[in-house]
Design a protein around this motif. Structure first.
Motif, PDB file in Angstrom:
ATOM      1  N   GLY A 221      68.939  43.133  44.940  1.00  0.00           N
ATOM      2  CA  GLY A 221      70.022  42.426  45.640  1.00  0.00           C
ATOM      3  C   GLY A 221      70.444  43.241  46.727  1.00  0.00           C
ATOM      4  O   GLY A 221      71.099  41.677  47.450  1.00  0.00           O
ATOM      5  N   TYR A 245      66.208  43.223  36.781  1.00  0.00           N
ATOM      6  CA  TYR A 245      67.635  43.321  37.831  1.00  0.00           C
ATOM      7  C   TYR A 245      67.763  43.806  36.837  1.00  0.00           C
ATOM      8  O   TYR A 245      68.561  43.378  35.376  1.00  0.00           O
ATOM      9  CB  TYR A 245      69.147  42.264  38.109  1.00  0.00           C
ATOM     10  CG  TYR A 245      69.632  42.911  38.206  1.00  0.00           C
ATOM     11  CD1 TYR A 245      69.850  43.309  39.395  1.00  0.00           C
ATOM     12  CD2 TYR A 245      70.996  42.258  37.747  1.00  0.00           C
ATOM     13  CE1 TYR A 245      71.170  43.633  39.918  1.00  0.00           C
ATOM     14  CE2 TYR A 245      72.064  42.698  38.070  1.00  0.00           C
ATOM     15  CZ  TYR A 245      72.517  43.724  39.316  1.00  0.00           C
ATOM     16  OH  TYR A 245      73.771  44.023  39.561  1.00  0.00           O
ATOM     17  N   ASP A 247      71.261  45.894  35.717  1.00  0.00           N
ATOM     18  CA  ASP A 247      72.569  46.480  35.411  1.00  0.00           C
ATOM     19  C   ASP A 247      73.288  47.757  35.088  1.00  0.00           C
ATOM     20  O   ASP A 247      72.937  47.697  34.404  1.00  0.00           O
ATOM     21  CB  ASP A 247      73.660  44.665  35.626  1.00  0.00           C
ATOM     22  CG  ASP A 247      75.422  45.136  36.168  1.00  0.00           C
ATOM     23  OD1 ASP A 247      75.193  46.683  35.945  1.00  0.00           O
ATOM     24  OD2 ASP A 247      76.049  44.623  35.481  1.00  0.00           O
ATOM     25  N   SER A 256      76.356  40.924  40.060  1.00  0.00           N
ATOM     26  CA  SER A 256      75.050  41.226  38.646  1.00  0.00           C
ATOM     27  C   SER A 256      75.492  39.307  39.038  1.00  0.00           C
ATOM     28  O   SER A 256      74.094  38.999  39.017  1.00  0.00           O
ATOM     29  CB  SER A 256      75.601  41.453  37.537  1.00  0.00           C
ATOM     30  OG  SER A 256      75.246  42.863  36.996  1.00  0.00           O
ATOM     31  N   GLU A 260      72.278  37.124  40.315  1.00  0.00           N
ATOM     32  CA  GLU A 260      71.335  36.158  39.422  1.00  0.00           C
ATOM     33  C   GLU A 260      71.208  34.878  40.900  1.00  0.00           C
ATOM     34  O   GLU A 260      70.076  34.550  40.983  1.00  0.00           O
ATOM     35  CB  GLU A 260      71.930  36.079  38.559  1.00  0.00           C
ATOM     36  CG  GLU A 260      70.856  35.183  37.649  1.00  0.00           C
ATOM     37  CD  GLU A 260      71.680  35.048  36.398  1.00  0.00           C
ATOM     38  OE1 GLU A 260      70.918  34.287  35.390  1.00  0.00           O
ATOM     39  OE2 GLU A 260      72.911  35.672  35.526  1.00  0.00           O
ATOM     40  N   ARG A 261      72.136  34.847  40.876  1.00  0.00           N
ATOM     41  CA  ARG A 261      72.510  33.333  42.139  1.00  0.00           C
ATOM     42  C   ARG A 261      71.371  33.379  43.241  1.00  0.00           C
ATOM     43  O   ARG A 261      70.990  32.444  43.154  1.00  0.00           O
ATOM     44  CB  ARG A 261      73.503  33.011  42.241  1.00  0.00           C
ATOM     45  CG  ARG A 261      74.112  32.224  43.398  1.00  0.00           C
ATOM     46  CD  ARG A 261      75.421  31.731  43.555  1.00  0.00           C
ATOM     47  NE  ARG A 261      76.347  31.798  42.933  1.00  0.00           N
ATOM     48  CZ  ARG A 261      77.250  32.934  43.148  1.00  0.00           C
ATOM     49  NH1 ARG A 261      77.047  33.524  44.060  1.00  0.00           N
ATOM     50  NH2 ARG A 261      78.385  33.570  42.063  1.00  0.00           N
ATOM     51  N   LEU A 263      68.525  35.569  43.263  1.00  0.00           N
ATOM     52  CA  LEU A 263      67.141  35.330  43.358  1.00  0.00           C
ATOM     53  C   LEU A 263      66.249  34.540  42.601  1.00  0.00           C
ATOM     54  O   LEU A 263      65.869  33.795  42.635  1.00  0.00           O
ATOM     55  CB  LEU A 263      66.919  36.531  42.655  1.00  0.00           C
ATOM     56  CG  LEU A 263      67.091  37.787  42.204  1.00  0.00           C
ATOM     57  CD1 LEU A 263      67.434  39.000  41.414  1.00  0.00           C
ATOM     58  CD2 LEU A 263      66.428  38.345  43.085  1.00  0.00           C
ATOM     59  N   ARG A 264      67.261  32.974  41.712  1.00  0.00           N
ATOM     60  CA  ARG A 264      66.998  32.309  41.361  1.00  0.00           C
ATOM     61  C   ARG A 264      66.691  31.217  42.887  1.00  0.00           C
ATOM     62  O   ARG A 264      65.856  30.079  42.340  1.00  0.00           O
ATOM     63  CB  ARG A 264      67.651  31.239  40.652  1.00  0.00           C
ATOM     64  CG  ARG A 264      68.200  31.630  39.148  1.00  0.00           C
ATOM     65  CD  ARG A 264      67.751  31.657  38.097  1.00  0.00           C
ATOM     66  NE  ARG A 264      67.375  32.792  36.958  1.00  0.00           N
ATOM     67  CZ  ARG A 264      66.852  32.746  36.160  1.00  0.00           C
ATOM     68  NH1 ARG A 264      65.441  32.453  36.020  1.00  0.00           N
ATOM     69  NH2 ARG A 264      67.615  33.320  34.851  1.00  0.00           N
ATOM     70  N   LEU A 271      62.187  35.902  35.879  1.00  0.00           N
ATOM     71  CA  LEU A 271      63.506  37.048  36.602  1.00  0.00           C
ATOM     72  C   LEU A 271      64.037  37.479  34.891  1.00  0.00           C
ATOM     73  O   LEU A 271      64.402  36.547  33.943  1.00  0.00           O
ATOM     74  CB  LEU A 271      64.639  35.958  37.101  1.00  0.00           C
ATOM     75  CG  LEU A 271      66.033  36.292  37.368  1.00  0.00           C
ATOM     76  CD1 LEU A 271      65.836  37.732  38.233  1.00  0.00           C
ATOM     77  CD2 LEU A 271      66.987  35.643  37.987  1.00  0.00           C
ATOM     78  N   SER A 272      64.474  38.262  35.204  1.00  0.00           N
ATOM     79  CA  SER A 272      65.053  39.481  33.642  1.00  0.00           C
ATOM     80  C   SER A 272      65.965  40.168  34.294  1.00  0.00           C
ATOM     81  O   SER A 272      66.343  40.946  34.881  1.00  0.00           O
ATOM     82  CB  SER A 272      64.208  40.743  32.708  1.00  0.00           C
ATOM     83  OG  SER A 272      63.465  39.726  31.903  1.00  0.00           O
ATOM     84  N   ILE A 273      66.881  40.644  33.097  1.00  0.00           N
ATOM     85  CA  ILE A 273      68.689  40.672  33.831  1.00  0.00           C
ATOM     86  C   ILE A 273      68.983  41.390  32.934  1.00  0.00           C
ATOM     87  O   ILE A 273      69.233  41.119  31.670  1.00  0.00           O
ATOM     88  CB  ILE A 273      70.239  40.019  33.955  1.00  0.00           C
ATOM     89  CG1 ILE A 273      69.320  38.434  35.226  1.00  0.00           C
ATOM     90  CG2 ILE A 273      71.639  40.262  34.313  1.00  0.00           C
ATOM     91  CD1 ILE A 273      69.433  38.856  36.230  1.00  0.00           C
ATOM     92  N   HIS A 275      71.254  44.350  31.137  1.00  0.00           N
ATOM     93  CA  HIS A 275      72.246  44.798  31.062  1.00  0.00           C
ATOM     94  C   HIS A 275      72.312  46.697  30.449  1.00  0.00           C
ATOM     95  O   HIS A 275      72.455  46.671  28.812  1.00  0.00           O
ATOM     96  CB  HIS A 275      73.552  44.328  30.514  1.00  0.00           C
ATOM     97  CG  HIS A 275      73.303  42.740  31.250  1.00  0.00           C
ATOM     98  ND1 HIS A 275      74.654  42.991  31.980  1.00  0.00           N
ATOM     99  CD2 HIS A 275      73.225  42.058  31.142  1.00  0.00           C
ATOM    100  CE1 HIS A 275      74.535  41.506  32.354  1.00  0.00           C
ATOM    101  NE2 HIS A 275      73.708  40.785  32.005  1.00  0.00           N
TER     102      HIS A 275
END
Length: 515
Positions: A221, A245, A247, A256, A260-261, A263-264, A271-273, A275
């Motif tokens: 990010g 991404y 975290d 975080s 996400e905001r 990248l969208r 897109l994978s977040i 944790h």
């Protein structure tokens, strides 16, 4: 297209020389300094530059140059070690200094020369050497003197120029003008290179290398990885680009959500977040050595990535990274074999990353760019200023800003304190004046008084520097009022911190980050 060829002898600023010349508008290539003259890529080359080096020319393993290069009929500019190499090769003498020259030094002319056209006498140079030219090479005449030693010499007939200082660093007065005189006036190169040309070139290289395969980008990010994401999304069909991404629990406050905001908004489809805070902090428990921290984080990044990629069923995808050239050279990965390691970067020297690189499965489209060039590329890609102007953040995150052992408590303390620092810089209109600012949590507690109670609180160091590229840096000169008020806000808001100090070290001799 006209170009300048740089022969690298292991200097930490070789690519910085190249970057300065690209800013002038002339393309540059870099080759190892010991490349035979017959193997130099000379198509379109209008002049040569010899870089500096961590070596002394009289040392046993000092890098040499093919002397046939002096007979190619091309102008040559030797910088620092490059000047000393040129001197030795022409019968001169280089000796160690009783008093080394580091930092600013006033330059006075002895004779006029094209290299110093329109440069005022008595300008301030930037020195970084422990050796000096005791006797110039044959047919070399002195053209400039520093406060203590020979600063520049010239072989008029062979068009060989030597300077002891570093015009490429931002702290050297008229450094760019000196390089411009060399490149445009002496070499006669045509200024036809631009960031748009670089974008077109690197995009074509990515398409050719990747083909129809998938590319995965581990994105933080921050500026670097965001620009790589924008570049990939422009160069390839969006379906081929996977952004992940992770975290780590070592991120800044609210990182975080913001990532996400962002990248969208770039239009990413995949897109994978992830944790993984518990996983990273558990692996780092009890570790206080900074190099070990970086190794653990680098390996775990790839381990988590491999596990999550398997879940995505995208096979052996290429791995893209936002590695900059500063990362490469500080990790000893510069051109040739003479660069020395200053610190390891988690995305450069980690064994698992090295394995990916050996397999030819890593894409690093920024690995020949410096931070300010990355920002220019991001603007060219249409990425907004709010992201582009963001201060650099290290890949290992808070792990290298918490000195000593890392714990969830320390992460929370540093996150809150650093957030206050950043918010205050923005409120006071200082954020954009500073190249990089951050907080460091020290592994010591200091006695303090809160009300009538005696307490021991953590010591927090604030760091704020001004720089152009990260290779050299000066301390940001805060007004006392700002520092006093920011310190008070932090100690009043973050109970665990009892003392705030300000780091006033420049680079060199210090690095920007503490670890």
């Amino acid at each position: 297209m006209d170009s300048i060829l740089i022969l690298d002898f292991g200097s930490q600023t070789t690519q910085l020389i190249a970057r300065r010349i690209r800013e002038i508008g002339v393309y540059t290539d870099i080759v190892p300094g010991d490349t035979p003259a017959s193997e130099l890529p000379l198509d379109g080359v209008k002049g040569l530059i010899f870089s500096g080096s961590p070596f002394s020319v009289y040392e046993k393993d000092a890098p040499g140059v093919d002397v046939k290069i002096y007979s190619l009929g091309l102008p040559v500019l030797g910088i620092c070690y490059g000047f000393q190499r040129m001197t030795e090769d022409h019968g001169g003498k280089v000796s160690p200094l009783e008093k080394r020259e580091f930092g600013r030094s006033r330059i006075e002319y002895r004779r006029s020369a094209p290299l110093f056209k329109n440069i005022p006498d008595g300008f301030t140079s930037w020195m970084s050497h422990g050796d000096s030219i005791e006797k110039p090479g044959e047919d070399f005449e002195l053209i400039a003197q520093s406060e203590h030693h020979i600063a520049a010499a010239w072989n008029r007939d062979k068009q060989l120029y030597g300077i002891q200082f570093h015009p490429e660093v931002s702290h050297c007065e008229y450094g760019v003008e000196i390089l411009r005189n060399y490149v445009l006036e002496i070499c006669g190169a045509d200024a036809a290179w631009s960031m748009e040309a670089y974008l077109e070139q690197v995009s074509a290289e990515i398409r050719k290398r990747v083909g129809k395969e998938r590319v995965l980008l581990l994105i933080s990010g921050g500026v670097d990885s965001t620009v790589v994401g924008g570049l990939l999304l422009q160069a390839l069909p969006h379906e081929q680009v996977y952004l992940m991404y992770i975290d780590t629990g070592l991120m800044r406050k609210d990182e975080s959500v913001e990532v996400e905001r962002t990248l969208r908004s770039l239009g990413a489809k995949n897109l994978s977040i992830i944790h993984a805070e518990d996983e990273f902090l558990s692996a780092l428990a009890g570790i206080d050595d900074p190099e070990e921290k970086r190794r653990i984080i680098g390996d775990l990044f790839i381990t988590v990535q491999a596990r999550e990629v398997e879940k995505l069923s995208i096979g052996d995808a290429f791995l893209a990274q936002g590695t900059l050239y500063t990362d490469m050279i500080e990790s000893g990965k510069g051109v040739g074999k003479k660069a020395k390691v200053i610190k390891s970067h988690h995305n450069v020297r980690s064994p698992l990353v090295e394995a990916k690189r050996e397999a030819g499965r890593i894409i690093e489209p920024l690995d020949r760019l410096y931070k300010d060039e990355v920002r220019r590329l991001g603007t060219t890609l249409g990425i907004g200023d709010q992201i582009i102007r963001r201060h650099p953040f290290p890949g290992p995150g808070l792990a290298v800003r918490i000195l000593g052992e890392i714990t969830p408590e320390k992460c929370a303390i540093l996150r809150e304190a650093d957030s206050i620092f950043m918010d205050e810089l923005k409120k006071r209109g200082l954020y954009d004046e500073i190249w990089q600012a951050f907080s460091v949590l020290l592994p010591v507690r200091s006695v303090g008084v809160t009300g009538d109670a005696r307490e021991y609180g953590y010591v927090l160091a604030l760091r704020a520097i001004i720089s152009r590229d990260g290779m050299t840096a000066d301390v940001y000169p805060f007004e006392s009022k700002d520092l006093l008020e920011i310190s008070s806000l932090i100690t009043n808001s973050v109970r665990e911190i009892g003392r705030v100090v300000y780091d006033i070290s420049s680079k060199p001799p210090a690095t920007i980050e503490w670890e």
